[in-house]
Scaffold this motif. Structure first.
Motif, PDB file in Angstrom:
ATOM      1  N   LEU A  30      -4.622   1.194   2.006  1.00 55.98           N
ATOM      2  CA  LEU A  30      -4.427  -0.625   1.449  1.00 55.98           C
ATOM      3  C   LEU A  30      -2.828   0.135   1.380  1.00 55.98           C
ATOM      4  O   LEU A  30      -2.387  -1.509   1.829  1.00 55.98           O
ATOM      5  N   PRO A  31      -2.152   0.635   0.926  1.00 52.41           N
ATOM      6  CA  PRO A  31      -1.096   0.361   0.880  1.00 52.41           C
ATOM      7  C   PRO A  31      -0.461   0.555   1.755  1.00 52.41           C
ATOM      8  O   PRO A  31       0.334  -0.549   2.820  1.00 52.41           O
ATOM      9  N   THR A  32      -0.850   1.323   3.114  1.00 47.67           N
ATOM     10  CA  THR A  32      -0.638   1.332   4.814  1.00 47.67           C
ATOM     11  C   THR A  32      -1.008  -0.077   5.261  1.00 47.67           C
ATOM     12  O   THR A  32      -0.202  -0.662   6.074  1.00 47.67           O
ATOM     13  N   LEU A  33      -2.455  -0.422   4.601  1.00 46.18           N
ATOM     14  CA  LEU A  33      -2.451  -1.368   5.645  1.00 46.18           C
ATOM     15  C   LEU A  33      -1.663  -2.832   5.143  1.00 46.18           C
ATOM     16  O   LEU A  33      -1.324  -3.646   6.215  1.00 46.18           O
ATOM     17  N   LEU A  34      -0.889  -2.859   3.864  1.00 45.64           N
ATOM     18  CA  LEU A  34      -0.372  -4.341   3.232  1.00 45.64           C
ATOM     19  C   LEU A  34       0.908  -3.977   4.009  1.00 45.64           C
ATOM     20  O   LEU A  34       1.357  -4.986   5.233  1.00 45.64           O
ATOM     21  N   ILE A  35       1.732  -2.266   3.916  1.00 45.46           N
ATOM     22  CA  ILE A  35       2.853  -2.523   4.415  1.00 45.46           C
ATOM     23  C   ILE A  35       2.729  -2.652   6.130  1.00 45.46           C
ATOM     24  O   ILE A  35       3.695  -3.639   6.953  1.00 45.46           O
TER      25      ILE A  35
END
Length: 255
Positions: A30-35
């Motif tokens: 999720l962090p990579t996706l949102l960034i």
């Protein structure tokens, strides 16, 4: 949703593979996706502004566009970035302060201005929305470079005008269409907040793809369908092939 997605699914050369959806849906992804999603929204706005500055407006309007984008550039390139200050700033980051003057050398300059200014407003707004979600979840913003997907599509752009601009507009259509398709496929696998947010983006992303495509056809004296088909094949190959880097527009994770 079906009415929005039907022409997009027909336009794209393939669906997003289940392997990408499974990887993107993992909590640790999720962090990579949102960034990366956040950066995609900003890059979409910056790309549209670059098209306007290069092809559609006079020198004074070029400066106005640069000033419009400056707060976003400051956030991205300032290593001591203050996201809260950016989000709470009083200046109207999400609108351009003055009217733009079209050049007469491009036949579609007025239409390009109308469509791209609306697109930029919406993409800047989406950027801020994703940034707010990240802030709430404790995910720090990071500037990300373009991945394989964007680089290999851009590498296909012809080197002479107006074919170069036509290709850039077609690529814009594919990027927006793929974004829309992935928002729809991802939404059932995400938490309620993100699911609703991604569904809310579908209509604008679908319109962006249509705007890019109609601009490309308006600029061309010939039917662009064969060129669109060429890009569809390239884009589908990138989406369906192994990719060493996970991004919003990456291929099948190979790690």
């Amino acid at each position: 949703m079906e009415q929005i997605l039907a022409p997009i699914n027909q336009f794209l050369g393939c669906e997003t593979p289940d392997e990408w959806i499974a990887f993107a849906s993992r909590r640790e992804s999720l962090p990579t996706l949102l960034i990366d999603h956040c950066n995609c929204e900003l890059k979409a706005a910056q790309t549209a502004i670059a098209l306007l500055r290069k092809y559609a407006v006079n020198d004074v309007s070029q400066d106005a566009l640069k000033q419009w984008a400056q707060p976003y550039a400051d956030l991205v390139y300032d290593k001591q970035r203050d996201v809260d200050a950016f989000l709470n700033a009083d200046n109207k980051k999400n609108d351009i302060a003055s009217a733009l003057t079209a050049v007469t050398t491009l036949s579609i300059s007025e239409d390009l201005i109308d469509k791209m200014v609306r697109l930029v407003k919406e993409e800047f707004h989406h950027f801020e929305q994703v940034l707010q979600i990240m802030q709430k979840r404790g995910i720090a913003y990071e500037n990300r470079r373009a991945g394989r997907y964007a680089k290999q599509l851009i590498a296909q752009v012809r080197t002479y005008e107006p074919q170069a601009l036509i290709d850039k507009l077609i690529i814009g259509a594919f990027i927006e269409a793929r974004s829309c398709e992935r928002f729809a496929k991802l939404s059932p696998h995400l938490d309620e907040e993100l699911s609703k947010f991604y569904v809310s983006l579908l209509r604008s992303e679908a319109r962006h793809y249509q705007d890019y495509l109609s601009l490309a056809q308006s600029l061309s004296d010939e039917d662009i369908a064969p060129r669109v088909a060429q890009f569809a094949e390239i884009e589908a190959t990138l989406i369906q092939s192994p990719d060493e880097q996970f991004q919003f527009h990456s291929g099948i994770p190979s790690f």
